[in-house]
Scaffold this motif. Sequence first.
Motif, mmCIF file in Angstrom:
data_model
loop_
_atom_site.group_PDB
_atom_site.id
_atom_site.type_symbol
_atom_site.label_atom_id
_atom_site.label_comp_id
_atom_site.label_asym_id
_atom_site.label_seq_id
_atom_site.Cartn_x
_atom_site.Cartn_y
_atom_site.Cartn_z
ATOM 1 N N ILE A 1 0.811 -1.220 0.000
ATOM 2 C CA ILE A 1 0.000 0.000 0.000
ATOM 3 C C ILE A 1 0.844 1.269 0.000
ATOM 4 O O ILE A 1 0.300 2.364 0.110
ATOM 5 N N ALA A 2 2.149 1.145 -0.139
ATOM 6 C CA ALA A 2 3.012 2.327 -0.119
ATOM 7 C C ALA A 2 2.635 3.276 -1.250
ATOM 8 O O ALA A 2 2.478 2.869 -2.400
ATOM 9 N N ASN A 3 2.501 4.572 -0.912
ATOM 10 C CA ASN A 3 2.090 5.587 -1.877
ATOM 11 C C ASN A 3 3.256 5.968 -2.781
ATOM 12 O O ASN A 3 4.350 6.298 -2.302
ATOM 13 N N THR A 4 3.033 5.964 -4.089
ATOM 14 C CA THR A 4 4.103 6.229 -5.056
ATOM 15 C C THR A 4 4.181 7.680 -5.509
ATOM 16 O O THR A 4 4.985 8.006 -6.382
ATOM 17 N N GLY A 5 3.349 8.563 -4.928
ATOM 18 C CA GLY A 5 3.340 9.947 -5.397
ATOM 19 C C GLY A 5 4.697 10.612 -5.339
ATOM 20 O O GLY A 5 5.140 11.245 -6.308
ATOM 21 N N SER A 6 5.395 10.478 -4.222
ATOM 22 C CA SER A 6 6.682 11.157 -4.061
ATOM 23 C C SER A 6 7.775 10.533 -4.918
ATOM 24 O O SER A 6 8.592 11.253 -5.506
ATOM 25 N N ILE A 7 7.830 9.209 -5.000
ATOM 26 C CA ILE A 7 8.880 8.584 -5.825
ATOM 27 C C ILE A 7 8.652 8.906 -7.296
ATOM 28 O O ILE A 7 9.608 9.111 -8.059
ATOM 29 N N GLN A 8 7.393 8.980 -7.719
ATOM 30 C CA GLN A 8 7.121 9.358 -9.105
ATOM 31 C C GLN A 8 7.576 10.785 -9.376
ATOM 32 O O GLN A 8 8.213 11.070 -10.402
ATOM 33 N N ASN A 9 7.264 11.693 -8.463
ATOM 34 C CA ASN A 9 7.684 13.080 -8.646
ATOM 35 C C ASN A 9 9.201 13.214 -8.615
ATOM 36 O O ASN A 9 9.781 14.018 -9.357
ATOM 37 N N ALA A 10 9.863 12.425 -7.750
ATOM 38 C CA ALA A 10 11.328 12.451 -7.697
ATOM 39 C C ALA A 10 11.925 11.979 -9.018
ATOM 40 O O ALA A 10 12.880 12.569 -9.537
ATOM 41 N N PHE A 11 11.362 10.912 -9.565
ATOM 42 C CA PHE A 11 11.840 10.390 -10.853
ATOM 43 C C PHE A 11 11.605 11.413 -11.960
ATOM 44 O O PHE A 11 12.511 11.693 -12.769
ATOM 45 N N ASP A 12 10.412 11.985 -12.014
ATOM 46 C CA ASP A 12 10.097 12.962 -13.057
ATOM 47 C C ASP A 12 11.044 14.157 -12.999
ATOM 48 O O ASP A 12 11.509 14.654 -14.036
ATOM 49 N N LEU A 13 11.339 14.625 -11.788
ATOM 50 C CA LEU A 13 12.226 15.770 -11.635
ATOM 51 C C LEU A 13 13.650 15.421 -12.049
ATOM 52 O O LEU A 13 14.333 16.213 -12.717
ATOM 53 N N ALA A 14 14.115 14.226 -11.682
ATOM 54 C CA ALA A 14 15.452 13.798 -12.078
ATOM 55 C C ALA A 14 15.561 13.696 -13.598
ATOM 56 O O ALA A 14 16.580 14.080 -14.188
ATOM 57 N N VAL A 15 14.518 13.188 -14.237
ATOM 58 C CA VAL A 15 14.511 13.093 -15.697
ATOM 59 C C VAL A 15 14.577 14.486 -16.314
ATOM 60 O O VAL A 15 15.353 14.738 -17.252
ATOM 61 N N LYS A 16 13.773 15.408 -15.795
ATOM 62 C CA LYS A 16 13.721 16.759 -16.362
ATOM 63 C C LYS A 16 15.075 17.471 -16.218
ATOM 64 O O LYS A 16 15.612 18.022 -17.193
ATOM 65 N N ILE A 17 15.613 17.462 -14.991
ATOM 66 C CA ILE A 17 16.877 18.166 -14.773
ATOM 67 C C ILE A 17 18.019 17.443 -15.492
ATOM 68 O O ILE A 17 18.895 18.076 -16.101
#
Length: 338
Positions: A312-328
């Motif tokens: 049940i771990a929420n993936t919102g933060s890990i998804q945002n972390a991945f998206d930001l790493a990809v962008k930068i």
Amino acid sequence: MNTPASAEARPRIAITLGDPAGVGPELIAKLLSRPDNTAAADIILISDEAELRSAGDDAGTPIEYVTEPTPGKPLLYDNSAARPVADFERRTATEAGGQWAMSNLRHALKLARKGEVDAIVFAPLNKSSLHLAGMREQDELRWFEIILGEEDFTSELNVLPNLWTARVTSHVSLAEVDAGITRESTAAAGRLLDKVLRESGIDSPRIGVCALNPHAGESGKFGRHEIDIIAPAVGDLVADGIDAKGPFPSDTIFLRARAGEFDGILTMYHDQGQIAMKLMGFDGGVTVAGGLSVPICTPAHGTAFDVVGKGIANTGSIQNAFDLAVKIGARRKAAAAR
């Protein structure tokens, strides 16, 4: 949502699964189950087959990976030789878990130093495990500095979809905050915040600066930090061409930010910004190790021992972390190619 990118534009992202006792492995398995994520970057997983199998079991979805470079497939950098125990104890801080997390991160940092990855994402760590394993620094950012040989100003930044914060002081006691707030350190933190905001795609960042004292010092009645240190530092930022304003009382500045007035807020100490950011978006927050030679992103939450293995771990933060790493990472890769 990420979209597939060409091989030229797609950044190379190193990923580690964090502390094996926590929810990190499950989060990474869920992250990599989405085809749009694996299409957005060339992913290098630093782990071993046993951990990836366990992560897939927790998430209810196996991690698909390859051991030879294959477009669109996460590549396993097998670190099994460094695994300290056959099976990690779950839901508790351990020396073995800290050793494993540090070893995997050390390999990610090594790849970054060699220019083989454009950004790093790591799942949540546990500071007690890291200290049991021998980390003597205040936090992982200071450890990153040593491994990477960094000399410039660094700061932990926290990110929500429409707001960033940086800190002048971070993981120190409140008694030490005063000594850490100088005109120079305040201006350096502001410059770093402006730089990282620009790297994230904001061309003209608007930065609000927090006061330290109640009511912004009430014209010196409650302290002179605002008059003698923070306001002059804001002036230095403005002289550099940075859109910075303040100092503003910390009990109202986040209301102005939430209304869209600022892209970033410079805080004076850890909880001054963290309490507000977690109230505004705990399930989606990201922490960025700012000022390093490689972008490093992680969820702004911890190892969540209480939900390990429940799926049940929420993936919102890990998804945002991945998206930001990809962008930068993509922007840095493009800039380096010019």
